[in-house]
Enzyme design. Structure first.
Site, mmCIF file in Angstrom:
data_model
loop_
_atom_site.group_PDB
_atom_site.id
_atom_site.type_symbol
_atom_site.label_atom_id
_atom_site.label_comp_id
_atom_site.label_asym_id
_atom_site.label_seq_id
_atom_site.Cartn_x
_atom_site.Cartn_y
_atom_site.Cartn_z
ATOM 1 N N HIS A 99 0.812 -1.019 -0.073
ATOM 2 C CA HIS A 99 0.061 -0.029 0.119
ATOM 3 C C HIS A 99 0.740 1.199 0.092
ATOM 4 C CE1 HIS A 99 -2.270 -2.962 2.535
ATOM 5 N NE2 HIS A 99 -3.220 -2.348 1.973
ATOM 6 N N ASP A 102 2.544 2.241 3.528
ATOM 7 C CA ASP A 102 3.345 1.126 3.885
ATOM 8 C C ASP A 102 4.746 1.695 3.628
ATOM 9 O OD1 ASP A 102 0.982 -0.332 4.257
ATOM 10 O OD2 ASP A 102 1.635 -1.647 2.436
ATOM 11 N N HIS A 269 -10.822 -14.469 4.861
ATOM 12 C CA HIS A 269 -11.967 -13.625 4.359
ATOM 13 C C HIS A 269 -12.961 -14.277 4.110
ATOM 14 C CE1 HIS A 269 -9.581 -9.530 3.103
ATOM 15 N NE2 HIS A 269 -9.193 -10.045 4.589
ATOM 16 N N ASP A 294 -4.869 -14.089 -1.441
ATOM 17 C CA ASP A 294 -3.976 -13.667 -0.067
ATOM 18 C C ASP A 294 -3.960 -15.205 0.842
ATOM 19 O OD1 ASP A 294 -3.233 -11.111 -0.947
ATOM 20 O OD2 ASP A 294 -4.625 -10.106 0.490
ATOM 21 N N ASP A 305 -9.984 -11.320 11.504
ATOM 22 C CA ASP A 305 -9.192 -11.668 10.401
ATOM 23 C C ASP A 305 -7.714 -11.468 10.888
ATOM 24 O OD1 ASP A 305 -8.280 -11.775 7.836
ATOM 25 O OD2 ASP A 305 -8.428 -9.657 7.446
ATOM 26 N N ASP A 307 -4.996 -12.813 10.357
ATOM 27 C CA ASP A 307 -3.645 -12.900 9.466
ATOM 28 C C ASP A 307 -2.515 -13.788 9.805
ATOM 29 O OD1 ASP A 307 -5.043 -11.017 7.729
ATOM 30 O OD2 ASP A 307 -4.299 -9.421 8.965
#
Ligand code: XLS
Ligand code: NI
Ligand code: NI
Length: 435
Positions: A99, A102, A269, A294, A305, A307
């Site tokens: 992004h 980031d 997700h 992802d 979520d 991760d």
């Protein structure tokens, strides 16, 4: 060279018997599986945000990680870039994804943010040139800044829509210049917190307009990559319009955009939407919408979520089944979008996380390839639907028989269908042989 990863060297494949914790046991990038190098099947990418920008915070506590680039503005961003490319080399992965926020700090104005992004973008380009690393996708963060608290494209305030458009323009252009293979739109706040203040139809029109603008600009600047929407049902919004693959497809179809956009499907997700990962892949693939992945999963007890790095080879085998069947991910790949836990403080923990992810993907890939090579699984599936190849049935499916004609056929032939076993356990055993 920075000294962030000092003492660590490039991770190599050593085979399943290796006791070296910093080696791959299954991921062997050059090994040919089903006619393609493993790396070309997986096309793995490091997520800049979770690997380098994540601070280790959770809802009850802040930063646990001590990274020398935190709070250091542009100097920190430059250091982070150098460390990131050192990491790509250490873990020996060809792609990364980012992004805007980031890689470069946001400024007070869009102009200032764009200037920062430009400077770091040049540094990234130089590092890509040197290292041969590639950009799987770029994206704009349209959800962290408080201006986006009520959405970006779907914000009731048109100035927010405009600001977001300006932000995306800069990131799309940078992605294009860096040769990015995809551009992702994940609409974290494109949804609502309460229906009491929300006009759903209006917001969806705005979202479609925004997406159309992005597609038009991508075409205008000659972007050759894929535009991807990343479905997610909720979090941070209570409800997100890109709920799941089927919902995204319906939305795209309504606005005539289904040929222009594919999906980036995330394991966690899918689960939040009440589906399995393979369900989302199967649906996307059947709609021609499976673009990229992802790979991060959730902690299934937490309901969020979280991760985590993938650790379930069986789940990944079923995923690779659909991917191999559709001839691969094309321009897509496997972005990890995964983070190490907040107690995993050491630079080496970043390697351990990605080794886990890559080894899990490799096991899944090998399992799926073996299942397909064996052939029985596909044969059984074809046999189950074989009746539809017969002449009368095929005509019925093509729309060449009316309801009256079909009813007359049943009477004339005295059709009286006999139920057949769905053989679920047989099939589960069959899959178990390869996974
Ligand atoms: C958040 C999303 C996000 C996207 C990129 O849940 O997974 O990380 O992948 O904006
Ligand atoms: Ni994601
Ligand atoms: Ni996510």
């Amino acid at each position: 060279m920075t000294d962030f990863f000092k003492g660590l060297s490039q991770v190599k494949y050593e085979g399943p018997e290796s006791r070296n914790p910093l080696a791959f046991r299954h991921y062997n990038k050059d090994e040919v599986i089903a006619g393609k190098r493993m790396e070309d099947h997986v096309r793995p990418a490091i997520a800049y945000w979770h690997t380098f920008a994540q601070e280790g915070g959770d809802p009850f506590g802040g930063r646990t990680f001590d990274r020398p680039w935190f709070d250091k503005g542009m100097d920190g961003a430059k250091l982070k870039t150098e460390v990131a490319f050192e990491f790509f080399d250490l873990i020996d992965v060809p792609f990364f994804a980012f992004h805007d926020v980031d890689v470069a700090p946001e400024g007070e104005t869009l102009a200032e943010s764009n200037k920062n992004l430009r400077i770091i973008g040049d540094l990234i380009a130089a590092n890509m040139q040197k290292s041969g690393k590639k950009l799987l996708w770029g994206t704009a963060n349209l959800f962290s800044n408080r201006r986006y608290m009520a959405g970006a494209a779907t914000n009731p305030d048109p100035e927010v829509f405009a600001y977001a458009a300006g932000q995306v323009k800069a990131v799309l252009e940078l992605t294009n210049e860096l040769g990015g293979e995809n551009y992702v739109l994940w609409g974290g706040r494109e949804g609502y917190e309460t229906l009491l203040n929300t006009k759903i139809g209006q917001e969806q029109d705005q979202m479609a307009r925004f997406l159309t603008l992005v597609i038009e600009h991508a075409e205008k600047i000659g972007f050759k990559g894929q535009i991807l929407i990343e479905p997610k049902p909720q979090e941070p919004s209570k409800h997100q319009y890109d709920y799941d693959v089927a919902t995204v497809f319906g939305f795209l179809q309504k606005y005539g955009l289904e040929k222009k956009v594919k999906c980036n499907i995330e394991v966690g997700h899918a689960f939040l939407a009440g589906h399995s990962f393979e369900h989302e892949l199967a649906v996307a693939s059947s709609l021609g919408m499976l673009g990229s992945v992802d790979a991060n999963r959730n902690d299934l007890q937490s309901g969020w979520d979280t991760d985590h790095f993938p650790n379930n080879a069986g789940e990944m085998a079923l995923a690779f089944y659909y991917i191999i069947k559709q001839g691969g991910l094309g321009k897509g790949g496997f972005n990890f979008d995964a983070k190490v836990r907040r107690q995993s403080l050491d630079p080496a923990d970043l390697l351990h996380g990605h080794i886990l992810g890559l080894d899990t993907l490799a096991r899944g890939l090998k399992g799926a390839a073996a299942l397909i090579a064996d052939g029985e699984f596909d044969k059984l599936l074809d046999e189950r639907y074989a009746g539809w190849n017969q002449k009368g049935a095929a005509a019925m499916l093509k729309g060449e028989r009316s309801l009256e004609e079909i009813a007359a056929w049943v009477h004339a032939e005295n059709i009286n269908p006999q139920p057949r076993s769905g053989r679920q356990e047989y099939l589960e055993n069959l899959v178990n042989r390869f996974v």
